[in-house]
Enzyme design. Structure first.
Site, PDB file in Angstrom:
ATOM      1  N   TYR A  19       8.028   1.913  -7.458  1.00 43.27           N
ATOM      2  CA  TYR A  19       7.415   0.585  -7.513  1.00 43.27           C
ATOM      3  C   TYR A  19       7.054   0.205  -8.955  1.00 43.27           C
ATOM      4  CZ  TYR A  19       7.136   1.300  -2.481  1.00 43.27           C
ATOM      5  OH  TYR A  19       7.436   1.549  -1.164  1.00 43.27           O
ATOM      6  N   GLU A  65       0.863  -1.179   0.000  1.00 42.65           N
ATOM      7  CA  GLU A  65       0.000   0.000   0.000  1.00 42.65           C
ATOM      8  C   GLU A  65       0.897   1.224   0.000  1.00 42.65           C
ATOM      9  OE1 GLU A  65      -2.338  -3.278   1.723  1.00 42.65           O
ATOM     10  OE2 GLU A  65      -0.586  -2.309   2.611  1.00 42.65           O
TER      11      GLU A  65
END
Length: 151
Positions: free
Chosen positions: A119, A107
Site C-alpha cells: 500500500y 484497514e
C-alpha cells in the site's frame, strides 16, 4: 508469466473460487453472501486476477461520494510475490479516480507488513489505528489513506 495474468471485473460465477482464496488467506473471512451482495451494488467495484481461466486473486472497493474504501485485496498463497497484488491495487485506484473519489481508506493488520509495504508503494500513508479491530487473533488495525489524483 505475470503478463498472462489478466485483471477483469468479478462475476457471480467467480464467487466460489474467490471464497476458496478468502478462506485460505483470512482468519476472519467474509461470507459468500457478502461478495454476492457487493456484486449487486452500483457503488462497488470488484475485480479478479485470472490466469488461464483460474482466479488467483481479487480486490474489493466501494465508494460513497468522494471517499472510497479498499475493503479487500487477496492473492492465492501460491501466486504471491508475482506482482498480482500490485496490479489489483492499481486497478482499484484507477476505478476510484474514474468514480471521482478523492480519498481511499483501508484497514490492515499491524502484523501484515507485506501488505503495508504494498500500500505504501501506491501512496497510502498511515493516518490512524483501530485498537483490537481484528479478532482471531485480536490485533490492532492501521488505517491508511491514499489521495487520488485526477483521472
Amino acid at each position: 508469466m505475470i503478463d498472462a495474468v489478466s485483471i477483469r471485473p468479478m462475476q457471480l460465477a467467480d464467487v466460489p473460487r474467490v471464497m476458496e482464496i478468502e478462506l485460505q488467506c483470512f482468519t476472519m473471512p467474509w461470507s459468500e453472501a457478502t461478495f454476492r451482495g457487493l456484486l449487486r451494488r452500483s457503488d462497488a467495484d470488484l475485480y479478479v486476477a485470472e490466469f488461464e481461466q483460474d482466479v488467483v486473486g481479487y480486490s474489493v472497493f466501494w465508494s460513497v461520494l468522494d471517499q472510497g474504501e479498499l475493503g479487500n485485496v487477496s492473492v492465492a498463497p501460491d501466486w504471491r510475490g508475482r506482482g498480482i497484488g500490485e496490479r489489483l491495487v492499481k486497478t482499484v485506484l484507477g476505478a476510484a479516480s474514474r468514480r471521482g473519489v478523492r480519498e481511499v481508506f483501508l484497514e490492515v493488520r499491524v502484523s501484515n507488513t507485506a501488505a503495508q509495504q504494498l500500500y505504501e508503494r501506491h501512496g497510502f500513508t498511515q493516518v490512524g489505528r483501530r485498537r483490537n479491530y481484528y479478532l482471531e487473533p485480536v490485533e490492532d488495525a492501521l488505517v491508511m489513506r491514499h489521495q487520488v489524483g485526477p483521472g
